[in-house]
Design a protein around this motif. Structure first.
Motif, PDB file in Angstrom:
ATOM      1  N   ILE A  24     -23.983 -93.399  12.165  1.00 39.93           N
ATOM      2  CA  ILE A  24     -25.361 -93.437  11.682  1.00 39.93           C
ATOM      3  C   ILE A  24     -25.451 -94.380  10.489  1.00 39.93           C
ATOM      4  N   VAL A  25     -26.418 -95.315  10.540  1.00 43.59           N
ATOM      5  CA  VAL A  25     -26.588 -96.281   9.451  1.00 43.59           C
ATOM      6  C   VAL A  25     -28.039 -96.243   8.985  1.00 43.59           C
ATOM      7  N   ASP A  26     -28.260 -95.762   7.773  1.00 46.76           N
ATOM      8  CA  ASP A  26     -29.608 -95.669   7.204  1.00 46.76           C
ATOM      9  C   ASP A  26     -29.466 -95.609   5.696  1.00 46.76           C
ATOM     10  N   ASP A  27     -30.371 -96.260   4.985  1.00 51.46           N
ATOM     11  CA  ASP A  27     -30.238 -96.300   3.525  1.00 51.46           C
ATOM     12  C   ASP A  27     -30.739 -95.031   2.844  1.00 51.46           C
TER      13      ASP A  27
ATOM     14  N   GLY B 271     -30.169 -85.538   8.194  1.00 53.33           N
ATOM     15  CA  GLY B 271     -31.023 -84.940   9.208  1.00 53.33           C
ATOM     16  C   GLY B 271     -30.636 -85.376  10.612  1.00 53.33           C
ATOM     17  N   LEU B 272     -30.347 -86.661  10.770  1.00 51.72           N
ATOM     18  CA  LEU B 272     -29.924 -87.161  12.074  1.00 51.72           C
ATOM     19  C   LEU B 272     -28.596 -86.542  12.498  1.00 51.72           C
ATOM     20  N   ARG B 273     -27.677 -86.411  11.538  1.00 49.41           N
ATOM     21  CA  ARG B 273     -26.385 -85.789  11.844  1.00 49.41           C
ATOM     22  C   ARG B 273     -26.587 -84.366  12.362  1.00 49.41           C
TER      23      ARG B 273
ATOM     24  N   LEU C  88     -26.175 -96.099  15.542  1.00 51.56           N
ATOM     25  CA  LEU C  88     -27.586 -95.731  15.422  1.00 51.56           C
ATOM     26  C   LEU C  88     -28.043 -96.209  14.053  1.00 51.56           C
ATOM     27  N   ALA C  89     -28.901 -97.245  14.028  1.00 51.46           N
ATOM     28  CA  ALA C  89     -29.185 -97.925  12.761  1.00 51.46           C
ATOM     29  C   ALA C  89     -30.674 -98.048  12.479  1.00 51.46           C
TER      30      ALA C  89
END
Length: 233
Positions: A8-11, A18-20, A54-55
Motif C-alpha cells: 500500500i502506497v499513500d501519503d 484503513g486500507l490494511r 496499491l497506490a
C-alpha cells in the motif's frame, strides 16, 4: 497459506491503516508493507516482493504516475493499481498511458477492491466505469458504435470490465484462438491503438450490464405516455 501480497502506497497514514484493515478481512489478500510515497515504495519492493502495488495518484517525492513508470521499467510484470479520490480525465489517461493496471475511486466497496486486486494480478485491466467515461469523453459527439457480431459483443462486454483473454475464453467457453482473433477484430473496428484504449472505449460505450450505453430503465415513449394521466384527470 499466503495470499496475494499487497504493498500500500499513500501519503496519509490513516488511509494506509484503513486500507490494511479492509484488505486483511479478505482471506486471500496479505498486506506485506506500506509506504508514504513512490520512492519509499521502490526501495521496499525488492525486500517485500509484492504481487501488486496499491497506490495513491498524488503523493510527495514521487507521485503515482512516476511510480507506475518506474515499476514498469524496473519491475516489469508488477501491476500498479491506482486508488484515488481524483477523477480528472487527464490524470486517468496519463496513468493508463504510463502503464497502470487500473484506476479506481476511493469510494469503492471492500468486495469490489478485493476483486479488482485479483483481476490485475491475473493480468486484467480494471477501470472504474465513472473514470472510464471521463477518460474517453471527446470534445465532439461520439462516433457511432460499430456493428458487432454476437461473438464480438460477448467478448467486448468482458474486455470492458478488464478481463484478460484467458478468463474471457474460460467464461464464454471459447477457444483461446477465437478470443485472440475477436480481440484483434475489435481493435480494428474501434480503431483502438491498444487494448487499454479499447477497454476504455468499450467501458464508455457499454453500460455495466453490457448493453449499449443509455438509460436501460427508461420506458419507451409510448409506454411513458400511456402511464401519464390525461389532462382531464
Amino acid at each position: 497459506m499466503s495470499g496475494i501480497r499487497v504493498l500500500i502506497v499513500d501519503d496519509q497514514e490513516l488511509l494506509r491503516r484503513g486500507l490494511r484493515m479492509l484488505l486483511e478481512t479478505e482471506e486471500d489478500l496479505e498486506v506485506v508493507g506500506e509506504a508514504e510515497h513512490g520512492l519509499r515504495a521502490l526501495a521496499a519492493i525488492p525486500a517485500l516482493d509484492p504481487d501488486v502495488v496499491l497506490a495513491d495518484a498524488r503523493m510527495p517525492e514521487l507521485d503515482g504516475i512516476g511510480l507506475v513508470q518506474r515499476c514498469r521499467r524496473d519491475h516489469p510484470g508488477l501491476p500498479v493499481l491506482v486508488l484515488t479520490t481524483f477523477d480528472d480525465a487527464r490524470l486517468v489517461r496519463s496513468m493508463l498511458d504510463a502503464g497502470a493496471a487500473g484506476f479506481l475511486l476511493k469510494d469503492i466497496s471492500t468486495d469490489a477492491l478485493g476483486e479488482a486486486i485479483r483481476q490485475v494480478v491475473r493480468g486484467g485491466l480494471v477501470i472504474d466505469p465513472r473514470v472510464a467515461r471521463a477518460a474517453v469523453r471527446p470534445a465532439e459527439p461520439d462516433p457511432a458504435m460499430p456493428a458487432l457480431s454476437t461473438t464480438e459483443f460477448a467478448v467486448a462486454e468482458l474486455i470492458a470490465i478488464g478481463l484478460p483473454n484467458a478468463q474471457i475464453a474460460e467464461r464464454l467457453r471459447f477457444a483461446h484462438g477465437t478470443v485472440k482473433n475477436t480481440v484483434s477484430a475489435l481493435l480494428r473496428k474501434f480503431d483502438a491503438r491498444d487494448r487499454t484504449a479499447l477497454a476504455l472505449r468499450l467501458a464508455h460505450d457499454l453500460d455495466p450490464a453490457g448493453r449499449a450505453s443509455g438509460d436501460a430503465n427508461a420506458e419507451p415513449p409510448g409506454e411513458r405516455d400511456r402511464h401519464m394521466p390525461s389532462a382531464g384527470g
